[in-house]
Scaffold this motif. Structure first.
Motif, PDB file in Angstrom:
ATOM      1  N   GLY A   1       0.827  -1.197   0.000  1.00  0.00           N
ATOM      2  CA  GLY A   1       0.000   0.000   0.000  1.00  0.00           C
ATOM      3  C   GLY A   1       0.862   1.248   0.000  1.00  0.00           C
ATOM      4  N   LEU A   2       0.495   2.219  -0.828  1.00  0.00           N
ATOM      5  CA  LEU A   2       1.228   3.485  -0.897  1.00  0.00           C
ATOM      6  C   LEU A   2       0.229   4.613  -0.673  1.00  0.00           C
ATOM      7  CD1 LEU A   2       3.938   4.855  -1.449  1.00  0.00           C
ATOM      8  CD2 LEU A   2       3.361   4.850  -3.892  1.00  0.00           C
ATOM      9  N   LEU A   3       0.184   5.150   0.544  1.00  0.00           N
ATOM     10  CA  LEU A   3      -0.784   6.138   1.005  1.00  0.00           C
ATOM     11  C   LEU A   3      -2.174   5.505   1.137  1.00  0.00           C
ATOM     12  CD1 LEU A   3       0.227   9.248  -1.164  1.00  0.00           C
ATOM     13  CD2 LEU A   3       1.146   8.520   1.037  1.00  0.00           C
ATOM     14  N   THR A   4      -2.954   6.032   2.067  1.00  0.00           N
ATOM     15  CA  THR A   4      -4.303   5.516   2.298  1.00  0.00           C
ATOM     16  C   THR A   4      -5.312   6.297   1.466  1.00  0.00           C
ATOM     17  OG1 THR A   4      -4.783   7.031   4.125  1.00  0.00           O
ATOM     18  CG2 THR A   4      -3.655   4.946   4.672  1.00  0.00           C
ATOM     19  N   VAL A   5      -6.485   5.728   1.298  1.00  0.00           N
ATOM     20  CA  VAL A   5      -7.552   6.409   0.568  1.00  0.00           C
ATOM     21  C   VAL A   5      -7.893   7.724   1.265  1.00  0.00           C
ATOM     22  CG1 VAL A   5      -9.937   6.255  -0.223  1.00  0.00           C
ATOM     23  CG2 VAL A   5      -8.462   4.243  -0.350  1.00  0.00           C
ATOM     24  N   GLU A   6      -7.889   7.718   2.601  1.00  0.00           N
ATOM     25  CA  GLU A   6      -8.212   8.936   3.354  1.00  0.00           C
ATOM     26  C   GLU A   6      -7.170  10.026   3.097  1.00  0.00           C
ATOM     27  OE1 GLU A   6     -10.362   5.623   4.720  1.00  0.00           O
ATOM     28  OE2 GLU A   6      -8.165   5.842   4.658  1.00  0.00           O
ATOM     29  N   GLU A   7      -5.900   9.660   3.077  1.00  0.00           N
ATOM     30  CA  GLU A   7      -4.856  10.646   2.803  1.00  0.00           C
ATOM     31  C   GLU A   7      -4.997  11.250   1.405  1.00  0.00           C
ATOM     32  OE1 GLU A   7      -0.774   9.392   4.980  1.00  0.00           O
ATOM     33  OE2 GLU A   7      -1.623   7.856   3.666  1.00  0.00           O
ATOM     34  N   LEU A   8      -5.554  10.465   0.488  1.00  0.00           N
ATOM     35  CA  LEU A   8      -5.622  10.868  -0.911  1.00  0.00           C
ATOM     36  C   LEU A   8      -6.903  11.590  -1.288  1.00  0.00           C
ATOM     37  CD1 LEU A   8      -4.147   7.544  -2.236  1.00  0.00           C
ATOM     38  CD2 LEU A   8      -3.121   9.789  -2.648  1.00  0.00           C
ATOM     39  N   GLN A   9      -7.967  11.423  -0.497  1.00  0.00           N
ATOM     40  CA  GLN A   9      -9.256  11.939  -0.948  1.00  0.00           C
ATOM     41  C   GLN A   9      -9.999  12.792   0.065  1.00  0.00           C
ATOM     42  OE1 GLN A   9     -11.612   8.675  -2.492  1.00  0.00           O
ATOM     43  NE2 GLN A   9     -10.290   8.426  -4.268  1.00  0.00           N
ATOM     44  N   ASP A  10      -9.589  12.821   1.325  1.00  0.00           N
ATOM     45  CA  ASP A  10     -10.315  13.604   2.319  1.00  0.00           C
ATOM     46  C   ASP A  10      -9.889  15.065   2.286  1.00  0.00           C
ATOM     47  OD1 ASP A  10     -11.654  11.369   3.069  1.00  0.00           O
ATOM     48  OD2 ASP A  10     -10.813  11.213   5.084  1.00  0.00           O
ATOM     49  N   GLY A  11     -10.884  15.955   2.252  1.00  0.00           N
ATOM     50  CA  GLY A  11     -10.594  17.376   2.270  1.00  0.00           C
ATOM     51  C   GLY A  11      -9.937  17.841   0.979  1.00  0.00           C
ATOM     52  N   GLU A  12      -9.347  19.025   1.026  1.00  0.00           N
ATOM     53  CA  GLU A  12      -8.625  19.537  -0.140  1.00  0.00           C
ATOM     54  C   GLU A  12      -7.214  18.972  -0.132  1.00  0.00           C
ATOM     55  OE1 GLU A  12      -7.014  23.736  -1.971  1.00  0.00           O
ATOM     56  OE2 GLU A  12      -8.981  23.733  -0.991  1.00  0.00           O
ATOM     57  N   VAL A  13      -6.919  18.140  -1.109  1.00  0.00           N
ATOM     58  CA  VAL A  13      -5.646  17.436  -1.148  1.00  0.00           C
ATOM     59  C   VAL A  13      -4.533  18.373  -1.588  1.00  0.00           C
ATOM     60  CG1 VAL A  13      -4.365  15.587  -2.286  1.00  0.00           C
ATOM     61  CG2 VAL A  13      -6.738  15.225  -1.610  1.00  0.00           C
ATOM     62  N   SER A  14      -3.409  18.337  -0.870  1.00  0.00           N
ATOM     63  CA  SER A  14      -2.210  19.065  -1.291  1.00  0.00           C
ATOM     64  C   SER A  14      -1.373  18.107  -2.122  1.00  0.00           C
ATOM     65  CB  SER A  14      -1.417  19.550  -0.074  1.00  0.00           C
ATOM     66  OG  SER A  14      -0.140  19.998  -0.481  1.00  0.00           O
ATOM     67  N   LEU A  15      -1.373  18.301  -3.430  1.00  0.00           N
ATOM     68  CA  LEU A  15      -0.636  17.388  -4.304  1.00  0.00           C
ATOM     69  C   LEU A  15       0.856  17.341  -3.982  1.00  0.00           C
ATOM     70  CD1 LEU A  15      -1.040  15.446  -6.721  1.00  0.00           C
ATOM     71  CD2 LEU A  15      -0.297  17.328  -8.165  1.00  0.00           C
ATOM     72  N   PRO A  16       1.523  18.484  -3.764  1.00  0.00           N
ATOM     73  CA  PRO A  16       2.949  18.397  -3.397  1.00  0.00           C
ATOM     74  C   PRO A  16       3.175  17.578  -2.131  1.00  0.00           C
ATOM     75  CG  PRO A  16       2.389  20.643  -4.033  1.00  0.00           C
ATOM     76  CD  PRO A  16       1.088  19.890  -3.943  1.00  0.00           C
ATOM     77  N   ASP A  17       2.265  17.680  -1.164  1.00  0.00           N
ATOM     78  CA  ASP A  17       2.437  16.945   0.092  1.00  0.00           C
ATOM     79  C   ASP A  17       2.296  15.443  -0.120  1.00  0.00           C
ATOM     80  OD1 ASP A  17       2.857  19.311   1.372  1.00  0.00           O
ATOM     81  OD2 ASP A  17       0.892  19.390   2.368  1.00  0.00           O
ATOM     82  N   VAL A  18       1.240  15.017  -0.837  1.00  0.00           N
ATOM     83  CA  VAL A  18       1.048  13.573  -1.022  1.00  0.00           C
ATOM     84  C   VAL A  18       2.126  13.002  -1.932  1.00  0.00           C
ATOM     85  CG1 VAL A  18      -1.418  13.588  -0.519  1.00  0.00           C
ATOM     86  CG2 VAL A  18      -0.656  13.907  -2.878  1.00  0.00           C
ATOM     87  N   LEU A  19       2.574  13.778  -2.909  1.00  0.00           N
ATOM     88  CA  LEU A  19       3.657  13.316  -3.780  1.00  0.00           C
ATOM     89  C   LEU A  19       4.941  13.143  -2.976  1.00  0.00           C
ATOM     90  CD1 LEU A  19       4.609  12.655  -6.657  1.00  0.00           C
ATOM     91  CD2 LEU A  19       5.065  15.101  -6.991  1.00  0.00           C
ATOM     92  N   ALA A  20       5.243  14.132  -2.115  1.00  0.00           N
ATOM     93  CA  ALA A  20       6.455  14.044  -1.298  1.00  0.00           C
ATOM     94  C   ALA A  20       6.385  12.867  -0.330  1.00  0.00           C
ATOM     95  CB  ALA A  20       6.652  15.352  -0.528  1.00  0.00           C
ATOM     96  N   LYS A  21       5.207  12.633   0.243  1.00  0.00           N
ATOM     97  CA  LYS A  21       5.058  11.517   1.175  1.00  0.00           C
ATOM     98  C   LYS A  21       5.238  10.183   0.462  1.00  0.00           C
ATOM     99  CE  LYS A  21       2.183  10.024   5.040  1.00  0.00           C
ATOM    100  NZ  LYS A  21       0.996  10.346   5.870  1.00  0.00           N
ATOM    101  N   ALA A  22       4.665  10.057  -0.722  1.00  0.00           N
ATOM    102  CA  ALA A  22       4.832   8.824  -1.488  1.00  0.00           C
ATOM    103  C   ALA A  22       6.302   8.600  -1.840  1.00  0.00           C
ATOM    104  CB  ALA A  22       3.982   8.883  -2.755  1.00  0.00           C
TER     105      ALA A  22
END
Length: 432
Positions: free
Chosen positions: A35-56
């Motif tokens: 698993g790479l990031l959870t569905v909640e991290e990816l879809q809840d609220g306004e997603v910060s693309l730089p943040d989720v990309l950096a975390k991945a």
């Protein structure tokens, strides 16, 4: 089997519901799913693309092993993270630009009209106008929707000017959640002149379509478009909400052939490759017209069990095979059932969930009704209107998968499963 023989497949937004079907793909014994990031991290609220990309990237950079494939079966931002990560880690994906051409509904329409007239009349809506007005030349009824959204979020069917203005007001309030992060993606691709100044926070209107809704699933491998399945989507009576997806389609073979032809032309135009897709259409039996509704740059995880029931292999197989560079060919009609369906058990008014069956209760129901699998959506005590990613008209209570001999068999199994679930609700508090 040594670790050298095992391929590491990273699934962006891997969820428990899809893990069993992923593990059922051919050759799964030689695959290790991460698993790479959870569905909640990816879809809840306004997603910060730089943040989720950096975390991945942090997770992948710290992985002690080979990164053999990166895949995903969700909409934005998953669909765009896959090619972004693929470019960094050298895994096979379609291009970022081809994904954007699918997901940005306005740009997608511009591409479609270059190779087919099988689409509704459409136009941009000026969100700054007061009052807002439908695009010139479009007639009611129509749909008003953001160019980017999850599922049917902020999509409204409207029949007159007043309903149009009400829908636009709601879209204004919610369009930033997906539109603003998507603008970061648009900065990474070369858009044509007709997209100048459009951005991610754009709204469009499209004339309403009538008829039978149908989905065409396929993939592109080395430039060759292959369609492996066509499914019917049946709505609740007098409602735009899905009741079930049903496989295989019951449409005439000549209609299915036309759908396949339009699909191939559009996907080639978009430049899609090395990935799966799902294209949704309307077919009007009266006029014989087909109209393309939207293109998803990923296969539908909602259909995984249906292909497994009928063809013997879940459609996740094509996604994984393409990402690993192997032959994605699907078997045909080698499953245990002649037909299959995914049902959406819905509630059309707000309420608070009083009771839900336990995992043991669900397992018992599945044993007692062969060919049934159940995913309950809300947990006990949850208010339905607080559930994330619901459409504008109803609340999903459970997804019920059925395999059977024919449509009557599918319905009997669904009705038995709904009765056995025994979901109950209380009136919501009067705080809204």
């Amino acid at each position: 089997m040594s670790d050298d023989d095992v391929k590491n497949v990273f699934v962006v937004g891997l969820d428990e519901a899809n893990l069993p079907t992923l593990q059922a793909v051919p050759g799964a014994e030689k695959l290790r799913f991460h698993g790479l990031l959870t569905v909640e991290e990816l879809q809840d609220g306004e997603v910060s693309l730089p943040d989720v990309l950096a975390k991945a990237q942090t997770i992948l950079d710290s992985f002690d092993g080979s990164i053999d494939a990166i895949v995903g079966y969700w909409d934005f931002p998953v669909s765009t993270l896959v090619p972004l990560l693929g470019e960094r880690y050298g895994t096979r994906t379609t291009s970022l630009e081809s994904v954007v051409k699918c997901e940005h509904k306005y740009w997608s329409r511009l591409e479609q009209q270059r190779v087919t007239d099988c689409h509704p009349r459409f136009g941009r809506v000026d969100l700054t106008a007061d009052p807002p007005r439908p695009p010139d030349g479009l007639r009611f009824p129509m749909w008003v929707k953001p160019a980017l959204s999850y599922s049917s979020e902020l999509a409204f069917g409207v029949g007159d000017e007043e309903e149009f203005r009400t829908a636009v007001a709601e879209i204004r309030q919610g369009i930033d959640r997906v539109g603003r992060p998507f603008e970061k993606i648009l900065e990474r691709v070369d858009a044509p002149p007709e997209m100048d100044g459009v951005g991610g926070r754009v709204c469009l209107a499209e004339e309403s379509l009538t008829g039978i809704q149908v989905a065409v699933e396929g993939y592109v491998h080395r430039g060759e478009v292959t369609v492996y399945g066509t499914l019917d989507s049946i709505d609740y009576p007098d409602s735009p909400c899905f009741l079930r997806h049903q496989y295989p389609s019951t449409l005439p073979p000549q209609v299915i052939a036309r759908l396949h032809d339009v699909t191939a032309r559009v996907m080639r135009r978009i430049g899609f490759d090395s990935a799966t897709f799902s294209v949704e259409y309307f077919y009007d039996p009266g006029t014989q017209e087909i109209n393309l509704l939207e293109i998803n740059p990923r296969h539908s995880q909602s259909h995984a069990e249906l292909f497994q029931y009928v063809d013997g292999v879940p459609n996740h197989h094509c996604m994984v095979a393409l990402a690993l560079g192997t032959d994605p060919r699907m078997p045909h009609r080698q499953g245990p059932y002649a037909m299959a369906a995914k049902w959406y058990h819905r509630w059309f008014t707000d309420g608070v969930v009083r009771d839900v069956p336990s995992p043991e209760d669900i397992a018992r129901i599945e044993r007692e009704i062969p060919g049934v699998r159940i995913d309950v959506v809300p947990e006990k005590g949850r208010r339905l209107s607080d559930l994330p990613q619901q459409d504008s008209y109803s609340y999903e209570l459970a997804h019920i998968f059925t395999g059977g001999d024919d449509e009557d068999d599918l319905r009997r199994k669904y009705d038995k499963a709904v009765a056995a679930l025994g979901l109950t609700f209380d009136e919501p508090p009067r705080d809204r």
